[in-house]
Write an enzyme that holds these catalytic residues in place. Structure first.
Site, mmCIF file in Angstrom:
data_model
loop_
_atom_site.group_PDB
_atom_site.id
_atom_site.type_symbol
_atom_site.label_atom_id
_atom_site.label_comp_id
_atom_site.label_asym_id
_atom_site.label_seq_id
_atom_site.Cartn_x
_atom_site.Cartn_y
_atom_site.Cartn_z
ATOM 1 C CB CYS A 2 -0.867 0.000 1.247
ATOM 2 S SG CYS A 2 -1.766 -1.538 1.451
ATOM 3 N NE ARG A 27 3.856 1.843 -2.290
ATOM 4 C CZ ARG A 27 4.982 1.577 -1.658
ATOM 5 N NH1 ARG A 27 6.051 2.283 -1.914
ATOM 6 N NH2 ARG A 27 5.059 0.625 -0.767
ATOM 7 C CD1 TRP A 75 -1.382 -5.388 -3.133
ATOM 8 C CD2 TRP A 75 -2.145 -4.320 -4.925
ATOM 9 N NE1 TRP A 75 -1.277 -6.234 -4.207
ATOM 10 C CE2 TRP A 75 -1.727 -5.622 -5.317
ATOM 11 C CE3 TRP A 75 -2.673 -3.465 -5.907
ATOM 12 C CZ2 TRP A 75 -1.825 -6.067 -6.629
ATOM 13 C CZ3 TRP A 75 -2.762 -3.928 -7.213
ATOM 14 C CH2 TRP A 75 -2.341 -5.213 -7.563
ATOM 15 C CG ASN A 101 2.644 -1.524 3.055
ATOM 16 O OD1 ASN A 101 2.018 -2.382 2.451
ATOM 17 N ND2 ASN A 101 3.882 -1.186 2.737
ATOM 18 N N GLY A 102 1.129 -4.023 4.806
ATOM 19 C CA GLY A 102 1.659 -5.317 5.252
ATOM 20 C C GLY A 102 0.552 -6.277 5.632
ATOM 21 C CD GLU A 484 8.753 -16.780 -16.436
ATOM 22 O OE1 GLU A 484 7.963 -17.175 -17.303
ATOM 23 O OE2 GLU A 484 8.649 -15.662 -15.896
ATOM 24 C CE LYS A 488 9.600 -13.481 -17.915
ATOM 25 N NZ LYS A 488 8.361 -13.069 -17.333
ATOM 26 C CD GLU A 491 7.259 -11.644 -21.284
ATOM 27 O OE1 GLU A 491 8.049 -12.003 -20.395
ATOM 28 O OE2 GLU A 491 6.090 -11.334 -21.056
ATOM 29 C CG HIS A 507 13.864 -37.057 -28.944
ATOM 30 N ND1 HIS A 507 13.946 -38.349 -29.408
ATOM 31 C CD2 HIS A 507 14.045 -37.130 -27.601
ATOM 32 C CE1 HIS A 507 14.140 -39.175 -28.394
ATOM 33 N NE2 HIS A 507 14.208 -38.454 -27.282
ATOM 34 C CE LYS A 609 2.289 -6.948 -14.733
ATOM 35 N NZ LYS A 609 3.349 -7.956 -14.909
#
Ligand code: F6R
Length: 614
Positions: A2, A27, A75, A101-102, A484, A488, A491, A507, A609
């Site tokens: 947050c 944020r 958040w 926050n947390g 992955e 990256k 992208e 193969h 996004k």
């Protein structure tokens, strides 16, 4: 994740606070609120949605021109994004307003204790528990800072708290544990915030609070103590960044910042997952245990990086639960008429919670009577709303388009789900679950260790600026790591990159190996001898054909040394826990290469996004 700001001084606090919130908008937020100390006590305005909703509320119901105030952009973690759950929260006795926050891990027990004494709660948040405790402390005669210290000593988890007291005007008291807190030092005015971007318009002198510290702030004084009241040392510094760098905490890209946030993000995913007697609990999982016991097939459905997180999870879930687990790309799922029954458990993974392909898969699965559990980072998003249950990853907003902390926290959340299913179904003993959990709990430190040693990876990227193609190999959970890592690079560095299961090389893909082609190879820990040795052979095969081998291998693995042109060391972990420690070098390589090529790392071409179309 947050945004928090507090102000005390000669300016109109409401204006300082709202402009600070706006500067922390990057944020991410789902609601926002402000509290000031007026002549009639604490006055609050708060609204779900964008800060513009709060602006409209303030225009309709203005706040007085007080010099002390606090503000928060939320958040959501506990409780959906509603007006009632927005911060600040006021204690039932009206004495204090508090922002947070947390995650307060032990809030459920504290809340039950308070409710038993007749305290009435107005929200579903963990934060309100701290507000109520603080209100009772000050009502009992404690000074606000003493009260804050007493409350902090009772809280477990991660928190930055800032409070004002109706009866102690001109004063802000803040505290932190495992969550950031900065003090902005002005002349005749002071600020507290989760991030310097909130106050650099007014002052560039700042103090970073240390772990488990409380700061007592008036317009002319700043006093820092530990949670027991002993004077404590904090870290003063001058902010030299401009506003856009400040938003990124001094990093050039949000992606790089998010790579470095991974230890905290994974720790936050794991926070609060145990009952006092040591059993694994998933608060948000409102599916009766009896139903989970009857599950005979698990299908994980997701897209992109989230799909790769699912591929990692499959190894762990099948191993721990002995239930067959398929992983499916969401956009393919409903078109192949998948076999789904009432005892199929569908697990969807989505950082944004809005991905249309995943959402359509959920609707299809539920129409076939399957139960759906969402693993999601965005509280209140469409995917968790349309699922039967949700496990939030609590990674905080991910702004860089390429997923980093999103991926790692998805893996962590999948592991929590796998262990929970194993507990419910009795396929693992409690002590076995605790061993894995404690290893999982140790991963944030190990990820940090990897991050601290990334300089060589940055130098490595400089060697490949003109490279056209890069390959990635792995086996077992190293295979999705390879996928992955390749994603990256595609992208953000716009490079042809492919990930393969190392055993599949012969193969076909080995035909791609030519002189000088860089190949990243994730080597499994040595504990899995067969797996390890097979990958060492694969390294030799590609090296013999001219590849430049970049080998990720655990500390102490000397067998790989003769075949590694570049060796990246990973901390020792068990096989299933290698993906969280192996990802950072691959993410950083892509980030660095894209930076060197002059690309926009945070907003790569053609990508968004949140992909809300099928
Ligand atoms: C990769 C990436 C995408 C997302 C995918 C799913 O870096 O960001 O592949 O992982 O679009 O998005 P969510 O998790 O929001 O459903």
């Amino acid at each position: 994740m947050c945004g928090i700001i507090g102000y005390t001084g000669p300016r109109v606090a409401r204006e300082v606070v709202v402009s600070g919130l706006r500067r922390m908008e990057y944020r991410g937020y789902d609601s926002a609120g402000v509290a000031v100390l007026g002549d009639d006590g604490i006055e609050i305005r708060k609204k779900a949605g964008k800060i513009s909703n709060l602006d409209a509320e303030l225009a309709q119901r203005p706040l007085p021109d007080s010099g002390t105030g606090i503000g928060h952009s939320r958040w959501a973690t506990h409780g959906g994004p509603t007006d009632a759950n927005a911060h600040p929260h006021v204690s039932a006795n009206g004495r204090v307003a508090l922002i947070h926050n947390g995650i307060i891990e032990n809030f459920a027990a504290l809340r039950a204790e308070l409710e038993a004494t007749g305290v009435e709660f107005k929200s579903q948040t963990d934060t309100e528990t701290a507000a109520q405790l603080l209100g009772l402390e000050v009502a009992g005669g404690a000074d606000l800072a003493d009260a804050m210290r007493a409350v902090c000593r009772r809280l477990q988890g991660a928190f930055t708290l800032v409070a004002i007291d109706r009866d102690q005007p001109g004063r802000l008291v803040a505290a932190r544990r495992n969550s950031p807190l900065m003090v902005g030092v002005g002349e005749g005015e002071n600020f507290v915030a989760s991030d310097v971007s909130a106050f650099i318009e007014f002052t560039r002198s700042a103090i970073e609070l240390g772990q488990d510290q409380v700061v007592d702030v008036t317009a002319d004084s700043i006093e820092v103590t530990d949670f027991n009241g002993a004077p404590a040392e904090s870290h003063p510094f001058e902010v030299t960044w401009d506003l856009s760098a400040a938003e990124k905490a001094g990093y050039d890209w949000f992606m790089r910042k998010e790579i470095y946030e991974q230890p905290q993000a994974v720790a936050d995913t794991l926070l609060g997952r145990f009952t006092p007697d040591g059993a694994l609990k998933l608060d948000e999982l409102h599916i009766p245990e009896a139903e989970l016991q009857l599950v005979d097939k698990i299908i994980i459905v997701a897209c992109g990086s989230a799909y790769y997180a699912g591929l990692v999870a499959k190894y762990a879930i099948e191993h721990w639960t002995r239930v067959a687990c398929e992983v499916e790309i969401a956009s393919e799922f409903r078109y192949r008429d998948p076999i789904i029954t009432g005892s199929t458990l569908v697990v969807t993974i989505s950082q944004s919670g809005e991905t249309a392909d995943t959402l359509m898969a959920i609707r299809h699965a539920r129409a076939q009577r399957a139960k759906v559990i969402a693993i999601c980072n965005t509280n209140g998003a469409t995917i968790p709303r349309e699922s039967d249950a949700v496990i939030y990853t609590h990674a905080g907003p991910e702004i860089g388009v390429a997923s980093t902390k999103g991926f790692l926290t998805q893996v962590a959340a999948c592991y929590l789900l796998g262990l929970y299913l194993a507990q419910v179904r009795g396929t693992m003993f409690d002590d076995e679950i605790r061993v894995v959990m404690s290893e999982l709990a140790g991963t944030p430190k190990l990820i940090q260790q990897v991050l601290d040693g990334l300089d060589s990876v940055k130098e490595l990227a400089a060697r490949f600026v003109d490279q056209k193609s890069v390959l990635f190999l792995g086996r077992h959970v190293g295979y999705p790591v390879a996928l992955e890592g390749a994603l990256k690079l595609k992208e953000i560095a716009y490079l042809h990159a492919e990930g393969f299961p190392a055993g599949e090389l012969k193969h076909g893909p080995i035909a791609l190996v030519e002189d000088g082609i860089p190949i990243f190879i994730a080597v499994p820990p040595q504990g899995r001898d067969q797996l390890h040795d097979k990958v060492v052979s694969n390294i030799q095969e590609v090296r013999a054909r001219g590849a430049l081998t970049i080998v990720l291998a655990e500390d102490g693995d000397h067998e790989v040394e003769p075949y590694a042109d570049v060796l990246i060391r990973l901390p020792k972990v068990s096989t299933l826990l290698q993906p969280p420690v192996a990802m950072a070098p691959l993410q950083m390589f892509a980030c660095e290469l894209a930076t060197l090529k002059g690309y926009d790392v945070d907003q790569p071409r053609n990508l968004a996004k949140s992909v809300t179309v099928e």
